[in-house]
Design a protein around this motif. Structure first.
Motif, short mmCIF file in Angstrom:
data_model
loop_
_atom_site.label_atom_id
_atom_site.label_comp_id
_atom_site.label_asym_id
_atom_site.label_seq_id
_atom_site.Cartn_x
_atom_site.Cartn_y
_atom_site.Cartn_z
N PHE A 120 -6.70 -6.43 -10.53
CA PHE A 120 -6.58 -7.40 -11.61
C PHE A 120 -7.05 -6.87 -12.96
O PHE A 120 -6.78 -7.48 -13.99
N GLY A 121 -7.76 -5.74 -12.94
CA GLY A 121 -8.15 -5.12 -14.20
C GLY A 121 -7.17 -4.08 -14.67
O GLY A 121 -6.82 -4.02 -15.85
N GLN A 122 -6.69 -3.24 -13.73
CA GLN A 122 -5.76 -2.16 -14.07
C GLN A 122 -4.34 -2.43 -13.58
O GLN A 122 -3.45 -1.61 -13.81
N LEU A 123 -4.13 -3.56 -12.90
CA LEU A 123 -2.82 -3.94 -12.35
C LEU A 123 -2.25 -2.87 -11.43
O LEU A 123 -1.03 -2.69 -11.34
N ASP A 124 -3.12 -2.15 -10.75
CA ASP A 124 -2.71 -1.11 -9.80
C ASP A 124 -2.77 -1.70 -8.39
O ASP A 124 -3.62 -1.33 -7.58
N PHE A 125 -1.85 -2.62 -8.11
CA PHE A 125 -1.88 -3.34 -6.85
C PHE A 125 -1.55 -2.45 -5.65
O PHE A 125 -2.03 -2.70 -4.55
N ASP A 139 9.30 -4.47 -10.07
CA ASP A 139 9.44 -4.47 -8.62
C ASP A 139 8.66 -3.30 -8.00
O ASP A 139 8.50 -2.25 -8.64
N PRO A 140 8.18 -3.47 -6.76
CA PRO A 140 7.48 -2.38 -6.09
C PRO A 140 8.37 -1.15 -5.92
O PRO A 140 9.54 -1.27 -5.56
N THR A 141 7.80 0.02 -6.18
CA THR A 141 8.52 1.28 -6.02
C THR A 141 7.90 2.07 -4.88
O THR A 141 6.71 2.41 -4.94
N PRO A 142 8.64 2.35 -3.82
CA PRO A 142 8.07 3.08 -2.68
C PRO A 142 7.56 4.46 -3.10
O PRO A 142 8.24 5.19 -3.81
N VAL A 143 6.36 4.79 -2.65
CA VAL A 143 5.78 6.11 -2.95
C VAL A 143 5.26 6.79 -1.69
O VAL A 143 4.55 7.80 -1.77
N GLY A 144 5.56 6.25 -0.54
CA GLY A 144 5.13 6.86 0.71
C GLY A 144 3.61 6.81 0.88
O GLY A 144 2.98 5.77 0.69
N LEU A 145 3.03 7.94 1.20
CA LEU A 145 1.59 8.02 1.45
C LEU A 145 0.80 8.46 0.22
O LEU A 145 -0.38 8.84 0.34
N ALA A 146 1.41 8.38 -0.95
CA ALA A 146 0.75 8.86 -2.18
C ALA A 146 -0.55 8.12 -2.46
O ALA A 146 -1.54 8.73 -2.89
N SER A 151 0.81 -1.21 0.00
CA SER A 151 0.00 0.00 0.00
C SER A 151 0.85 1.27 0.00
O SER A 151 0.35 2.35 -0.31
N PHE A 152 2.13 1.14 0.32
CA PHE A 152 3.04 2.28 0.29
C PHE A 152 3.93 2.26 -0.95
O PHE A 152 4.95 2.95 -0.99
N THR A 153 3.54 1.48 -1.95
CA THR A 153 4.35 1.35 -3.16
C THR A 153 3.50 1.52 -4.41
O THR A 153 2.27 1.51 -4.35
N ASP A 154 4.20 1.66 -5.53
CA ASP A 154 3.58 1.60 -6.85
C ASP A 154 3.97 0.25 -7.44
O ASP A 154 5.12 0.02 -7.78
N TYR A 155 2.99 -0.65 -7.56
CA TYR A 155 3.29 -2.04 -7.95
C TYR A 155 2.27 -2.53 -8.95
O TYR A 155 1.06 -2.40 -8.73
N ASN A 156 2.77 -3.08 -10.06
CA ASN A 156 1.87 -3.58 -11.11
C ASN A 156 2.18 -5.00 -11.54
O ASN A 156 1.79 -5.43 -12.63
#
Length: 307
Positions: free
Chosen positions: A269-274, A62-69, A53-58
């Motif tokens: 699973f539709g937009q891969l915005d995990f 690999d998950p990219t940390p984005v903080g509270l974004a 939940s603190f990353t940008d992951y699709n």
């Protein structure tokens, strides 16, 4: 039976020695499969989801940390608030109707029959898979060929778009799930009724109390712990509605039935915005935990009105 709390020192040592020698191994043996399942399918996914939940992951990278974004994005997401509102409406309708029906059904089973067959029939809808129930009712309520609308036509009433009308879609889905779960909820309430001492009702009869007075002044107060547990279970389960909506309306018409779980599923699973889907899941978990805590406190689940 001697307990560890009231045992004499010599007895206490013998109890602990028995636990260390064999009984502890037996307990661990039976707990191990459930513990593995709990860690593998609940604890680890929960920890992993909180991290994502603190990353940008699709999934593709690999998950990219984005903080509270992701949480900041959630505050301005109209679809999130819409799905949360739709879910809340569904929960209110489903829980309100289901609880009333379950209590009445439990009273009927408790007083009108002692047949195990009849009680089993009341529970049968719960054993049918949600997807099967949703499909059956979807075809029964179909606007064109559904048997319900055919019967309405025979009675001179215009067909009703149960799943196509934005104002009827959510209540229709709620009633479908009431039909499926009311028997199980009634079974829990029935167990609480079985635990009430009949002498309480006999004393009320001697005092000239009527059925209404006995229900509101004896039955409901003594059922408080059971009803509190039932409400916690049903409210939490209602917030998790997904399959019935997915099979019947898939969130339509015009997002009128896009419940929160369907929104999370489409994001992941539709937009891969995990990452964002995980953030909404964490918020939903905290919300349900808070609701359950308030229910337990407000309903005083550890005591009855007669304590």
């Amino acid at each position: 039976m001697t307990t560890l709390a009231n045992a004499r020192p010599g007895q206490r040592r013998s109890l602990w020695s028995r636990i260390r020698s064999g009984e502890a191994h037996l307990v661990l043996f039976f707990l191990l499969p459930a513990s593995i399942g709990l860690v593998a399918f609940y604890l680890w996914p929960a920890i992993r989801g909180a991290y994502l939940s603190f990353t940008d992951y699709n999934v593709l990278s690999d998950p990219t940390p984005v903080g509270l974004a992701n949480y900041q994005r959630l505050l301005g997401d109209d679809l999130f608030w819409n799905s949360l509102g739709v879910t809340a409406v569904y929960v209110v309708i489903n829980i309100g109707v289901q609880t009333i029906v379950a209590v009445l059904l439990a009273l009927l089973l408790h007083r009108a029959t002692s047949s195990t067959l009849v009680r089993g029939i009341a529970l049968m809808p719960y054993f049918v898979a949600n997807v099967v129930v949703a499909l059956v009712w979807y075809f029964m309520l179909d606007y064109q060929v559904g048997i319900v609308n055919q019967m309405l036509t025979w009675l001179g009433i215009d067909p009703v778009a149960f799943f196509g009308d934005p104002e009827l879609a959510v209540p229709t889905i709620a009633m479908i799930n009431v039909w499926r779960h009311a028997g199980y909820t009634a079974l829990l309430v029935f167990a609480g009724l079985q635990a009430i001492n009949p002498s309480v009702y006999e004393a009320a009869d001697l005092d000239g109390a009527g059925e209404r007075a006995k229900f509101f002044r004896i039955t409901l107060p003594l059922l408080r712990p059971i009803l509190a547990m039932v409400l916690v279970i049903t409210v939490t389960g209602s917030f998790q509605v997904f399959d019935t909506v997915s099979v019947t309306t898939n969130g339509g018409p015009v997002n009128a039935t896009r419940v929160i779980y369907l929104y999370i599923y489409n994001l992941a699973f539709g937009q891969l915005d995990f990452g964002y889907a995980s953030a909404i899941s964490v918020v939903l978990f905290l919300l349900l935990a808070g609701v359950a805590f308030l229910q337990i406190k407000l309903l005083r689940s550890n005591q009855t009105d007669l304590d």
